[in-house]
Scaffold this active site. Sequence first.
Site, PDB file in Angstrom:
ATOM      1  N   HIS A 107      61.340  -3.575 -37.929  1.00  0.00           N
ATOM      2  CA  HIS A 107      61.845  -3.873 -36.593  1.00  0.00           C
ATOM      3  C   HIS A 107      61.170  -5.139 -36.045  1.00  0.00           C
ATOM      4  CE1 HIS A 107      58.071  -1.714 -36.082  1.00  0.00           C
ATOM      5  NE2 HIS A 107      57.944  -2.324 -34.910  1.00  0.00           N
ATOM      6  N   ASP A 167      59.568  -6.673 -32.362  1.00  0.00           N
ATOM      7  CA  ASP A 167      59.013  -6.122 -31.123  1.00  0.00           C
ATOM      8  C   ASP A 167      59.614  -6.846 -29.933  1.00  0.00           C
ATOM      9  OD1 ASP A 167      57.398  -4.392 -32.505  1.00  0.00           O
ATOM     10  OD2 ASP A 167      55.633  -5.704 -32.415  1.00  0.00           O
ATOM     11  N   HIS A 200      58.641  -6.445 -39.035  1.00  0.00           N
ATOM     12  CA  HIS A 200      57.585  -5.675 -39.703  1.00  0.00           C
ATOM     13  C   HIS A 200      57.875  -4.183 -39.709  1.00  0.00           C
ATOM     14  CE1 HIS A 200      56.681  -5.863 -35.420  1.00  0.00           C
ATOM     15  NE2 HIS A 200      55.991  -4.737 -35.559  1.00  0.00           N
ATOM     16  N   ARG A 205      46.818   9.157 -37.842  1.00  0.00           N
ATOM     17  CA  ARG A 205      46.461   7.768 -37.559  1.00  0.00           C
ATOM     18  C   ARG A 205      46.897   7.429 -36.135  1.00  0.00           C
ATOM     19  NH1 ARG A 205      49.688   2.427 -39.344  1.00  0.00           N
ATOM     20  NH2 ARG A 205      48.091   0.920 -38.757  1.00  0.00           N
TER      21      ARG A 205
END
Length: 695
Positions: free
Chosen positions: A624, A626, A676, A686
Amino acid sequence: MTLWSLLLFPGVIVCALLPLTQCEEQRIPEEKLLVVTVATKETDGFRRFLRSAKHFNYTVQVLGRGQKWKGGNYTSAPGGGQKVQLFKAAVEEMKNEERIILFIDSYDVVFASGPKELLKKFQQAKHKVVFSSESLIWPDRHLEDKHPHVREGNRFLGSGGFIGYLPSIKEMLSDWTGEDDESDQLFFTKIYIDPAKKKSINITVDNKCRLFQNLHGALDEVVLKFEDGRVRARNVLYDTLPVIIHGNGETKLQINYLGNYIPNTWTFETGCTVCHEDLHPLTALTESEYPLVMIGIFIQQPTPFVAVFFERLLKLQYPKNRLKLFIHSQKAHHEGQISSFLQDHGSLYEDVRLFGHEEDMDGAASRNLGFDMCRKDKDCDYFLCLDIEVVLKNENTLKILIEQNRSIVAPMITRPGRLWSNFWGAASILRSELTDQELFNSHILDPDMAYCHNVRNKGIFMYVTNVHSFGRILSTENYPTNHLHNDLWQIFENPEDWQERYIHENYTRIMKDKLIETPCPDVYWFPVFSDIACNHLVEELENFGKWSGGDNRDTRIQGGYENVPTIDIHLNQINFDKEWQKFLLEYIAPITEKMYPGYYTKAQFDLAFVVRYKPDEQPSLKPHHDASTFTINLALNQVGLDYQGGGCRFLRYDCSVDAPRKGWALMHPGRLTHYHEGLPTTAGVRYIAVSFVDP
Ligand SMILES: *[C@@H]1O[C@H](CO)[C@@H](O)[C@H](O)[C@H]1NC(C)=O
Ligand SMILES: *[C@@H]1O[C@H](CO)[C@@H](O)[C@H](O)[C@H]1NC(C)=O
Ligand SMILES: *[C@@H]1O[C@H](CO)[C@@H](O)[C@H](O)[C@H]1NC(C)=O
Ligand SMILES: *[C@@H]1O[C@H](CO)[C@@H](O)[C@H](O)[C@H]1NC(C)=O
Ligand SMILES: *[C@@H]1O[C@H](CO)[C@@H](O)[C@H](O)[C@H]1NC(C)=O
């Protein structure tokens, strides 16, 4: 000759124009001057007076040494008759009629210049007796009309200091028949306002403070003038440099000298006595002779960084078996932190006493109790009073303070107006002088001020040492108590402490030492958060617990901006958005501007959130862009330790950052080039904090 000296010493000009011999003839030789003072007790103030007299080579005669003082005290004016009585007896013994006598108080007086200047100014006054002056009338206000009017300057007489020829002084005192507790001020005032006596004795008042500066009611007109490593008080109203400074009345002047008796720093404080003094350090303590110190820790309000306070206490360089702790917590808020500290480390100390909020003691009562415990404990040599908001940065503070060898000394702590939040006292003085069990009580003053006031009334000096740097005081204002880790919210109120706690220890040198890495084109990677910051933020969010996803999922997608949904909590949900923006502005923007030259950012964001990746929840994120100009992706935990897998891949460059480091931020352009994806987390959990900056 400058205009300045013209103003100050009009007499000098005249003299300079005359032949030298004539001038010399006129000048009163310094040997003729005798300083007389009454001191029944050798207070710290008296010793200070003697030091300053010695520095300027005044000859001093002290009357009343060792006698019991019956002349009243500060609080019960009028008084001082005993002083006149002793003085009268002494001058009657004096035979050298040529003598010039300076009669002066000594507990609250220092000389600012030598006999030569004093005598010159006395001569210029052209009277046989010169009294110090006051702007306020005391003790009998009804006598105001009887005082001669003055064109300029103070109208009233002050009996704390006067200078005159011996015969005139004898004449003036001949009428004295008063009792010890009668007012000396009133006695001299009555002579002064009697026109016949004033004329025959030839009295005047130093109405423009050329010789004497009484500070009572005059603090506004006196400033300190620093020059050539010296300081002199200057009366700006009359443009004079007084020779004698008298901290009378309710003025809390304390003036102290460097080891070599050159005044260094004078501080006026309205509430409390403050003096700065460079001390000659004593020989350092050796291991075998550490005195026993009781440390009183006082918690009166919810306070930031209490955990850090205790970490610092633990690091204080002093044998713990020579320390006793007295802890009072007026509020329940921190009692968990206190007990966890005591559980882990309490047994290291010689003794620990904890008084919680259920004791229902206020700040004054707990301090009185702490002092009293030291007073009654025969092993207790010193009491260190430490408020919880004090940040003692210097691990050697305790040793340094002991080595000052003073009855009471406080480390200089920076934060205006709060200088005395902590101080230091030798138990000997608690037992011999400060025996009052209600030292901290007052109807009008807060406990610290009451303490200062009471100690000062005993004639005991409190010292502040600013020779070393010791630390600072936290602001306790606007401290929230509704979060798990309230300290995270302190970036505005206590920025320095926030940085120490939450910013990575190597952040400040990332530029200098080139610690910024470039793992992929135009992707920058650098340390920014401390371990504790990462932990606190994660714990805070888990405590809050409203992770988006499942039923929440749709509401988390705002206006299509967040085009790739994640399991997350937005920082505005925990009211952390203002703080986060401040963080981005302070710690990220400078790096952005450095790495992407010519781009300036105010670190605006619509979206800042913490994402949680879990194999069985959401392990990864599809490719995607940002909704940002640039993105900050800050790893909040450690691969290999807290989770397996994870990382970020930039497709256009086929380049991955696949071993994220806890506390390190990735910064990359948001749209267009840096398409990314989030690589799968294969085990554990995480967390990353993501900010879309400048959408
Ligand atoms: C005081 O007297 C000593 C020795 O007589 C002299 O060295 C010193 O300079 C004098 N101090 C002042 C301030 O005049
Ligand atoms: C001063 O005098 C008053 C009245 O005589 C007395 O109540 C007070 O305790 C005295 N204060 C000190 C510090 O001696
Ligand atoms: C005071 O004495 C001086 C001499 O010392 C004299 O010049 C002056 O006139 C006298 N003043 C009064 C008011 O008597
Ligand atoms: C501490 O100061 C006192 C005077 O106040 C002095 O008598 C004593 O010798 C000093 N102690 C040391 C260890 O220097
Ligand atoms: C900071 O840098 C030093 C080396 O310069 C390193 O030893 C230390 O571990 C770094 N601190 C942290 C928290 O990574």
